[in-house]
Each structure stands twice: as C-alpha cells, then as structure tokens.
Design an enzyme around this catalytic site. Structure first.
Site, PDB file in Angstrom:
ATOM      1  N   SER A  57      43.749   3.822 -62.088  1.00 19.00           N
ATOM      2  CA  SER A  57      44.843   2.890 -61.788  1.00 19.00           C
ATOM      3  C   SER A  57      44.223   1.517 -61.617  1.00 19.00           C
ATOM      4  O   SER A  57      43.001   1.392 -61.431  1.00 19.00           O
ATOM      5  CB  SER A  57      45.508   3.328 -60.475  1.00 19.00           C
ATOM      6  N   TYR A  82      45.165   6.549 -51.476  1.00 21.23           N
ATOM      7  CA  TYR A  82      45.279   6.392 -52.931  1.00 21.23           C
ATOM      8  C   TYR A  82      44.155   5.490 -53.473  1.00 21.23           C
ATOM      9  O   TYR A  82      43.474   5.840 -54.443  1.00 21.23           O
ATOM     10  CB  TYR A  82      46.654   5.792 -53.248  1.00 21.23           C
TER      11      TYR A  82
END
Ligand code: NAD
Length: 272
Positions: free
Chosen positions: A154, A167
């Site tokens: 990401s 995350y």
C-alpha cells in the site's frame, strides 16, 4: 463537467486488458481472493491461463467467485482458509508457482485506544501469514528455478497516516519481507515485489468511508475529497482491475529483472 470521484469514470479508468501475459500451466495462490483486489487478481491471473487457488475465510465470497466466467483457459479453485491458522496457510502454498499475498484488514483508531488483540490479528494476517505462505511456496519455486511473489502492500507501506498503527506497521514489515525474499530468491529465478496502491474502490475502503464520515460528522463525498484523495493528483479511486493488471505484469516471464521493488499505483500521492 468532471465526474464525481466517487462514481466510476470510464474516461479515467481504462477498461480492457492491455498487458498480454501468458501464465498457462502455472499455479497461482491468491490470498484474500473473495473480495476487492484479491478477487480482481484471481480473475486476471486465471484469464492469463493460470490455475488459481483462491484462498479466503469468506466462504460465500469464494462461492460467488467460483461461478464467474473465466475467459482465458485458466481456472479458479476455491480454498476456504482462515490465514490466522498459520500452519494450514503454509501447507496451502505448497506447489504454487505464483504467490499473491493480498489478504488484509483495517482498523482506524488512535494507538492508545487500539485493541491489542486486533493489532495482533492484523500483524498475523498481513505479515506473518505472508511469511508462512512464502515458506510453503518457495521450495517448489526454487526446485524448478522459477517463481513470482507479489505482495499487495500500500502507499501505507511507504508512508504513515495517523490512527492506522497496525496496518502501517504490517505494510512496512511486508516491504521488508518482500525485499528479503527478492535477495534470497534471485539465484533461484524467483522475483518478489510489492504493489502499492492508493485508495482502491473495495469494501475495505467503502467501510472506511462510512466510518470516517460518521466519526467526523461529514458526508462520504467530503471524506473522499478532503481526506482520502487530498494528496492524490488523480482525483478518483483506483479500480481493483487496475491493480490486478500491475500484478499480472509482475508475474509475466518478461518481468524477470524486476525484483525487490515497490510498484506505486497512487495517482501521484507520493510524488509530493
Ligand atoms: P477487502 O476487504 O475487499 O478484501 C480483503 C479480503 O481478505 C477479504 O475477502 C477477507 O475475507 C480476506 N481476509 C481478511 N482476513 C482474513 C483471514 N484471516 N483469512 C483469510 N482471508 C482473510 O480488501 P481490499 O481493499 O481488496 O484489500 C486487499 C489488500 O489490498 C489488503 O492487503 C489491503 O491492505 C490492500 N490495499 C487496499 C487498498 C484499498 O484502498 N482498498 C489500498 C492499498 C492496499
């Protein structure tokens, strides 16, 4: 008149498959294949001719995926599995030629309020499971002298945002794991790369939109414009198929020299 960033824009998100990739005879494992990016990757790799092991804990989602038409000679084989069962994950990867580490989850919460058990689960699914899937897959890849590992990271593998501690930590860890796999795999014909999308139109993001809208007391359109797309030069969400196209390219024989890198697909976010 410009299209709303929340709606699909056929002018901005090109349809159709532009990268000719032939993966006939290859077996691919895609984790988190029941939804979003993983689902798009499973369909794209099958369309390129691969036999796809579609791994997910969402049995219903896998069932729906298995009923999709695959137009390229490949196939989709649903493999229900909760990746927190790490031993089972390692076994499931045995014999795969291609590994796409994609499964993920998100919780947005300040560190001091972040539940430790959720932090643990996020790290387990998004970092430890990829490690175990690699352990399961690499012996076969090394034995045949060919393999492809694509880790769906990401922008948050490269940048932090507040309230996403688990995350961001997991994705930064995945970047390190991917680079290490690239160095170890190179003598065996195995590449390992990350793809790093900005915000993709998937259930994971739709849930975040709703959560943040509720938290800030503002409409979802405003969360999208002022929070999610604030730093993106291209003002729209990415389509899962666009990420899958990058994954397919990295799996191609022609991408043999591309390893240890992170392919950023962020509409210019990290160009700032
Ligand atoms: P999604 O929620 O649509 O799909 C995630 C899938 O992972 C689901 O099918 C879910 O069932 C599965 N999963 C979660 N925990 C699991 C477990 N314990 N065992 C087995 N399967 C499990 O999400 P998505 O947006 O498609 O995200 C896929 C990946 O892409 C994630 O790693 C995410 O971090 C990454 N990503 C997403 C975006 C985005 O904007 N959507 C951006 C960058 C990176």
């Amino acid at each position: 008149m410009s299209a709303s960033p929340i709606t699909r824009s056929p002018l901005d998100a090109p349809a159709g498959r532009t990268v000719a990739v032939d993966l006939s005879g290859r077996t691919a494992l895609v984790s988190g294949a029941a939804s979003g990016i993983g689902r798009a990757c499973a369909l794209r790799l099958a369309a390129a001719g691969a036999r796809v092991r579609a791994v997910d804990r969402d049995v219903d989602g896998l069932g729906t995926l298995a009923h999709e038409d695959v137009d390229g000679g490949g196939s989709i084989e649903p493999r229900p599995l909760d990746l927190t069962d790490l031993d089972a994950a390692e076994r499931a990867a045995a014999g795969a030629d291609i590994l796409v580490n994609n499964a993920g989850l998100q919780l947005v919460r300040p560190i001091e309020e972040f539940p430790p058990d959720v932090f643990h689960t996020v790290l387990t699914v998004m970092l430890e499971a990829p490690f175990r899937l690699l352990r399961g897959a690499l012996p076969h890849m090394y034995a045949q002298g060919w393999g492809r590992v694509v880790n769906v990271s990401s922008v948050h593998g490269l940048r932090a945002s507040p309230y996403k501690s688990a995350y961001v930590a997991a994705k930064h860890g995945l970047e390190g794991l991917s680079k290490t796999a690239a160095l170890e795999g190179a003598p065996h014909g195995v590449t390992s790369n990350c793809v790093n999308p900005g915000y993709v139109r998937t259930p994971l993001v739709e849930k975040q939109l709703a959560d943040q809208a509720a938290a800030h007391g503002i409409p979802e359109e405003q969360v999208l414009r002022d929070v999610m797309l604030r730093d993106s030069a291209v003002k729209r969400l990415i389509e899962p198929a666009e990420v899958a196209e990058a994954v397919a390219y990295l799996c191609a024989p022609q991408a043999a020299f591309v390893t240890g890198t992170s392919m950023v697909i962020d509409g210019g976010w990290t160009a700032h």
